[in-house]
Design a protein around this motif. Sequence first.
Motif, PDB file in Angstrom:
ATOM      1  N   PHE A   1      17.394 -31.127  45.229  1.00  0.00           N
ATOM      2  CA  PHE A   1      17.107 -30.425  46.449  1.00  0.00           C
ATOM      3  C   PHE A   1      16.886 -29.218  45.923  1.00  0.00           C
ATOM      4  CE2 PHE A   1      17.742 -28.156  50.020  1.00  0.00           C
ATOM      5  CZ  PHE A   1      16.970 -28.751  51.189  1.00  0.00           C
ATOM      6  N   LEU A   2      17.665 -28.669  45.343  1.00  0.00           N
ATOM      7  CA  LEU A   2      17.687 -26.990  44.869  1.00  0.00           C
ATOM      8  C   LEU A   2      16.562 -26.798  43.930  1.00  0.00           C
ATOM      9  CD1 LEU A   2      21.274 -25.937  44.328  1.00  0.00           C
ATOM     10  CD2 LEU A   2      19.777 -25.072  45.820  1.00  0.00           C
ATOM     11  N   ALA A   3      16.437 -27.760  42.919  1.00  0.00           N
ATOM     12  CA  ALA A   3      15.306 -27.767  41.979  1.00  0.00           C
ATOM     13  C   ALA A   3      13.813 -27.773  42.801  1.00  0.00           C
ATOM     14  CB  ALA A   3      15.451 -28.966  40.955  1.00  0.00           C
ATOM     15  N   THR A   4      13.747 -28.688  43.594  1.00  0.00           N
ATOM     16  CA  THR A   4      12.599 -28.762  44.552  1.00  0.00           C
ATOM     17  C   THR A   4      12.535 -27.467  45.255  1.00  0.00           C
ATOM     18  OG1 THR A   4      12.907 -31.166  44.712  1.00  0.00           O
ATOM     19  CG2 THR A   4      11.298 -29.918  46.223  1.00  0.00           C
TER      20      THR A   4
ATOM     21  N   GLY B   1      14.609 -28.269  31.202  1.00  0.00           N
ATOM     22  CA  GLY B   1      13.574 -27.525  31.766  1.00  0.00           C
ATOM     23  C   GLY B   1      14.034 -26.563  32.805  1.00  0.00           C
ATOM     24  N   LEU B   2      15.104 -26.765  33.568  1.00  0.00           N
ATOM     25  CA  LEU B   2      15.605 -25.638  34.206  1.00  0.00           C
ATOM     26  C   LEU B   2      16.184 -24.432  33.602  1.00  0.00           C
ATOM     27  CD1 LEU B   2      18.165 -28.095  36.135  1.00  0.00           C
ATOM     28  CD2 LEU B   2      16.348 -26.812  37.259  1.00  0.00           C
ATOM     29  N   THR B   3      16.732 -24.673  32.206  1.00  0.00           N
ATOM     30  CA  THR B   3      16.894 -23.289  31.357  1.00  0.00           C
ATOM     31  C   THR B   3      15.675 -22.553  31.233  1.00  0.00           C
ATOM     32  OG1 THR B   3      18.766 -24.635  30.323  1.00  0.00           O
ATOM     33  CG2 THR B   3      17.975 -22.653  29.337  1.00  0.00           C
ATOM     34  N   MET B   4      14.572 -23.196  30.561  1.00  0.00           N
ATOM     35  CA  MET B   4      13.282 -22.746  30.274  1.00  0.00           C
ATOM     36  C   MET B   4      12.720 -21.909  31.702  1.00  0.00           C
ATOM     37  SD  MET B   4      12.867 -22.639  27.290  1.00  0.00           S
ATOM     38  CE  MET B   4      11.459 -22.350  27.119  1.00  0.00           C
ATOM     39  N   PHE B   5      13.047 -22.557  32.720  1.00  0.00           N
ATOM     40  CA  PHE B   5      12.451 -21.956  34.008  1.00  0.00           C
ATOM     41  C   PHE B   5      13.010 -20.605  34.354  1.00  0.00           C
ATOM     42  CE2 PHE B   5      11.953 -21.660  38.681  1.00  0.00           C
ATOM     43  CZ  PHE B   5      10.393 -21.837  38.620  1.00  0.00           C
TER      44      PHE B   5
ATOM     45  N   ILE C   1       6.649 -23.900  30.904  1.00  0.00           N
ATOM     46  CA  ILE C   1       7.269 -24.850  30.075  1.00  0.00           C
ATOM     47  C   ILE C   1       8.292 -25.718  30.755  1.00  0.00           C
ATOM     48  CG2 ILE C   1       8.430 -25.038  27.972  1.00  0.00           C
ATOM     49  CD1 ILE C   1       6.650 -22.900  26.731  1.00  0.00           C
ATOM     50  N   GLY C   2       9.248 -24.823  31.472  1.00  0.00           N
ATOM     51  CA  GLY C   2      10.434 -25.217  32.168  1.00  0.00           C
ATOM     52  C   GLY C   2      10.006 -26.222  33.285  1.00  0.00           C
ATOM     53  N   ALA C   3       8.875 -25.597  34.304  1.00  0.00           N
ATOM     54  CA  ALA C   3       8.531 -26.437  35.518  1.00  0.00           C
ATOM     55  C   ALA C   3       7.800 -27.752  35.018  1.00  0.00           C
ATOM     56  CB  ALA C   3       7.666 -25.593  36.094  1.00  0.00           C
ATOM     57  N   GLY C   4       7.320 -27.988  33.890  1.00  0.00           N
ATOM     58  CA  GLY C   4       6.958 -29.218  33.508  1.00  0.00           C
ATOM     59  C   GLY C   4       7.824 -30.369  33.379  1.00  0.00           C
ATOM     60  N   ALA C   5       9.045 -30.101  33.237  1.00  0.00           N
ATOM     61  CA  ALA C   5      10.021 -31.147  33.180  1.00  0.00           C
ATOM     62  C   ALA C   5      10.837 -31.125  34.393  1.00  0.00           C
ATOM     63  CB  ALA C   5      11.236 -30.381  32.094  1.00  0.00           C
ATOM     64  N   VAL C   6      10.819 -30.237  35.533  1.00  0.00           N
ATOM     65  CA  VAL C   6      11.755 -29.850  36.503  1.00  0.00           C
ATOM     66  C   VAL C   6      11.001 -31.169  37.693  1.00  0.00           C
ATOM     67  CG1 VAL C   6      12.500 -28.743  38.554  1.00  0.00           C
ATOM     68  CG2 VAL C   6      12.655 -27.981  36.238  1.00  0.00           C
ATOM     69  N   MET C   7       9.988 -30.840  37.940  1.00  0.00           N
ATOM     70  CA  MET C   7       9.163 -31.499  38.955  1.00  0.00           C
ATOM     71  C   MET C   7       9.143 -33.111  38.585  1.00  0.00           C
ATOM     72  SD  MET C   7       8.989 -29.728  41.494  1.00  0.00           S
ATOM     73  CE  MET C   7       8.456 -30.973  42.766  1.00  0.00           C
ATOM     74  N   PRO C   8       8.483 -33.528  37.625  1.00  0.00           N
ATOM     75  CA  PRO C   8       8.385 -34.983  37.378  1.00  0.00           C
ATOM     76  C   PRO C   8       9.916 -35.702  37.227  1.00  0.00           C
ATOM     77  CG  PRO C   8       7.853 -33.804  35.357  1.00  0.00           C
ATOM     78  CD  PRO C   8       7.854 -32.881  36.424  1.00  0.00           C
ATOM     79  N   LEU C   9      10.979 -34.935  36.742  1.00  0.00           N
ATOM     80  CA  LEU C   9      12.214 -35.399  36.623  1.00  0.00           C
ATOM     81  C   LEU C   9      13.001 -35.738  37.846  1.00  0.00           C
ATOM     82  CD1 LEU C   9      13.957 -36.281  34.169  1.00  0.00           C
ATOM     83  CD2 LEU C   9      11.704 -35.271  33.529  1.00  0.00           C
ATOM     84  N   THR C  10      12.571 -34.689  38.898  1.00  0.00           N
ATOM     85  CA  THR C  10      13.100 -34.984  40.048  1.00  0.00           C
ATOM     86  C   THR C  10      12.473 -36.447  40.861  1.00  0.00           C
ATOM     87  OG1 THR C  10      11.457 -33.867  41.320  1.00  0.00           O
ATOM     88  CG2 THR C  10      13.292 -32.674  40.768  1.00  0.00           C
TER      89      THR C  10
ATOM     90  N   LEU D   1      19.858 -19.382  41.505  1.00  0.00           N
ATOM     91  CA  LEU D   1      19.518 -20.586  42.140  1.00  0.00           C
ATOM     92  C   LEU D   1      19.508 -21.742  40.894  1.00  0.00           C
ATOM     93  CD1 LEU D   1      16.719 -20.142  44.681  1.00  0.00           C
ATOM     94  CD2 LEU D   1      18.947 -21.036  45.150  1.00  0.00           C
ATOM     95  N   GLY D   2      18.576 -21.424  39.709  1.00  0.00           N
ATOM     96  CA  GLY D   2      18.686 -22.087  38.586  1.00  0.00           C
ATOM     97  C   GLY D   2      20.008 -22.526  37.963  1.00  0.00           C
ATOM     98  N   ILE D   3      20.978 -21.575  37.868  1.00  0.00           N
ATOM     99  CA  ILE D   3      22.092 -21.687  37.251  1.00  0.00           C
ATOM    100  C   ILE D   3      22.977 -22.671  38.163  1.00  0.00           C
ATOM    101  CG2 ILE D   3      24.469 -20.550  36.712  1.00  0.00           C
ATOM    102  CD1 ILE D   3      22.521 -18.080  35.872  1.00  0.00           C
ATOM    103  N   LEU D   4      22.901 -22.549  39.483  1.00  0.00           N
ATOM    104  CA  LEU D   4      23.667 -23.452  40.366  1.00  0.00           C
ATOM    105  C   LEU D   4      23.159 -25.002  40.067  1.00  0.00           C
ATOM    106  CD1 LEU D   4      25.788 -23.999  42.565  1.00  0.00           C
ATOM    107  CD2 LEU D   4      23.972 -23.397  44.091  1.00  0.00           C
ATOM    108  N   THR D   5      21.924 -24.904  39.783  1.00  0.00           N
ATOM    109  CA  THR D   5      21.380 -26.247  39.842  1.00  0.00           C
ATOM    110  C   THR D   5      21.942 -27.047  38.455  1.00  0.00           C
ATOM    111  OG1 THR D   5      19.469 -25.455  40.891  1.00  0.00           O
ATOM    112  CG2 THR D   5      19.105 -27.787  39.643  1.00  0.00           C
ATOM    113  N   ILE D   6      22.014 -26.183  37.447  1.00  0.00           N
ATOM    114  CA  ILE D   6      22.248 -26.621  36.023  1.00  0.00           C
ATOM    115  C   ILE D   6      23.800 -26.907  36.185  1.00  0.00           C
ATOM    116  CG2 ILE D   6      22.931 -26.084  33.464  1.00  0.00           C
ATOM    117  CD1 ILE D   6      20.503 -24.150  33.643  1.00  0.00           C
ATOM    118  N   LEU D   7      24.563 -26.228  37.039  1.00  0.00           N
ATOM    119  CA  LEU D   7      25.963 -26.574  37.034  1.00  0.00           C
ATOM    120  C   LEU D   7      26.148 -27.940  37.777  1.00  0.00           C
ATOM    121  CD1 LEU D   7      27.588 -23.150  37.698  1.00  0.00           C
ATOM    122  CD2 LEU D   7      27.948 -24.593  35.698  1.00  0.00           C
ATOM    123  N   LEU D   8      25.284 -28.197  39.122  1.00  0.00           N
ATOM    124  CA  LEU D   8      25.381 -29.419  39.804  1.00  0.00           C
ATOM    125  C   LEU D   8      24.999 -30.600  38.982  1.00  0.00           C
ATOM    126  CD1 LEU D   8      24.027 -28.257  43.217  1.00  0.00           C
ATOM    127  CD2 LEU D   8      26.249 -29.006  42.908  1.00  0.00           C
ATOM    128  N   THR D   9      23.840 -30.518  37.927  1.00  0.00           N
ATOM    129  CA  THR D   9      23.601 -31.470  37.287  1.00  0.00           C
ATOM    130  C   THR D   9      24.428 -31.714  36.033  1.00  0.00           C
ATOM    131  OG1 THR D   9      21.236 -30.746  37.489  1.00  0.00           O
ATOM    132  CG2 THR D   9      21.652 -32.494  35.845  1.00  0.00           C
TER     133      THR D   9
END
Length: 489
Positions: free
Chosen positions: A15-18, A79-83, A108-117, A171-179
Motif C-alpha cells: 500500500f505504501l509503495a503504491t 527497487g525501493l532502495t534505488m527509488f 531504476i527503482g520504480a521499474g521494480a516497485v510497481m510490477p512487484l506489488t 515513506l520509502g524507509i518505512l516500506t523497506i522496514l515493513l517488507t
Amino acid sequence: MKKFKGRIAILAAIFLATFMTSVEVTIVTTAMPTIISELHGLEIQSWVFSVYLLVSAITTPLYGKLSDNIGRKKIFMFGLTMFIIGSFMCGFANSMMTLIIYRLIQGIGAGAVMPLTFTIIADLFSYEERANVLAFNNTAWAISALAGPLLGGWIVDQLSWHWVFFINVPLGILTILLTAFGYKDLHAKASKIDMDWSGLASLSVLLVSLLMIFQVLGTTPINWVMEAVLLIVFVLSIFWFIHSENKAADPIFQFSLFKNRTFSIQILVSLLLSGALIAYNIYFPIWLQAIYRVPAFLAGLTLTPSSVMWMISGFFVGFLMRKFIAKYLFMAITGLLTLVSLPLIFVSVNFSMIYFYIIAGIVGACMGIVLTMSTLIAQNLVPKENIGLASSMIVLGRTLGQAMMTGIFGLAFSLGINSGLGKHPELNFQQVNEFISSSTANEVAAQFTTALNAVVLEAIHHVFFIVAILCALTFVVCSFEKVKAQNEL
C-alpha cells in the motif's frame, strides 16, 4: 480480517509503495510548471517524465524475470532502495539536466516497485480474492490524489519544489522496514539464473532510440541527419531484439505469451490507455496554471477526481467481470473515453473549470475498471510460475505507453508552441516559459496575456487530439477480441 492474518505487514508495504509511486505523479505534476520556470527547461520538460518512465520500462522485464528466479523480496527491496536514492538526489537538482539524470536513477527503482506489488498480491491471494485486494490497494491512489496536490502545492508555495522529492525518503524507509520484517517470501526460486543480457541490451537500445526520435523532432531546427541515424538504429535494434529473444535459453520477453490473442490485447490496451492517461496527469495542471492562473495546489487537484473514481470503480471490477462479457465492457468504456476526450480538442479559454474535474472523474472511473481487469485477465492466462513475468509485461505495457506518449505529447506541445509563436511575432519562448507557471506569470507584461493564452491553448489542443486518437484506437483493438476467450476466464 482473519484471512489476511500474517499478511498485514506486506499489504501495508504494498500500500505504501503504491502510494509513494502514485503521489510522485500528483506532486511532481503540481510542481512541474514551477520547475520549468525556475530551471528554464520548457523545451526539455517532457524528459523529466520520459526518462523516468523509459528506465522503468527497460528494467521492468528484467525485474520480473529476476523475481521469478531469485524471489520477490530481494528485488522489491532493491527497487525501493534505488527509488529512495533517486528521490533524494532529485531534491538537490540545480538544473533541468541534473534533474533528468537523477530521475533516471529514480526510474531504476520504480521499474521494480510497481510490477512487484502486482506479483506479490498474485502470490498471496487467489484469483477470486485479487480483485478486492487490488481495489483496496487502489485506495492508495485516491489518498495520494487528495494529499498530493495539497501537499505539493503547499510545498511549492511555502518551501520549494525540491521538497516534493524529499518526501519519498521517509515513506520509502518505512516500506523497506515493513517488507524486511513482515514479508516471508515463499516463492520457489530457480537453482540457476540464465539471464538474457543480449535481450535486455537490445530492448534498451530499441526504447532509447524510439524516444530520441520524437525528442529530436521537437527541436528547432530539426537535425535530420541525427533523425535518420536514430531511425536506422531503431530498426536494427528491433531485429537484434527479436533475434536475441528467439535464441535465449531463458528470454526476458517470451513471445510465446503473445500467441494468445487475449493476452496480447491486454498488453495493447494497457499501453494505449496508460499513454492517454499521462496526458491528463501532465497537461491538466499546466492548462489550469497557464490559462486560468490558479495556484499550483488547485491545479493539481484536478487529478483528485480521477484517482478517487479509480478507487471506487475498482471495487466493482469483480462484479462486472461476472456479469458482463469483457469485450463488450471494454468497448463501451473505451468508446466513452473517446467521447470525453473530444471536447478538449476545441474548447476556448472560457471553458468552465468544473468540466476539468468532471472529465477527470470519468477518466479515472473508466481507467480503474479497464486497467484492473487487464491485469487480472493477463495473470490468469499464464502458469503460476510465469505470474511474475506476466505482471511485468502488463506494467511494461503501461510504462512503455507512458514513456512513448510523454515524448510524443512533448513533441506535439513544442510544435504547437512554435506554431503559435510564428503567428505572434511579438512573443518569444522565454515569455511562454514564464507564463506556464502561475507563480512567475506576473513577470510577463499584461498586454501579452491574450496572445500567450492562444499560444499555450493551441499547443494543449494538439496534445488532446492525440489522446482522442489513442482512445479510439483502443476501442478498435478491443473489437478484435474473441467473445468466447474472455467469457471463459
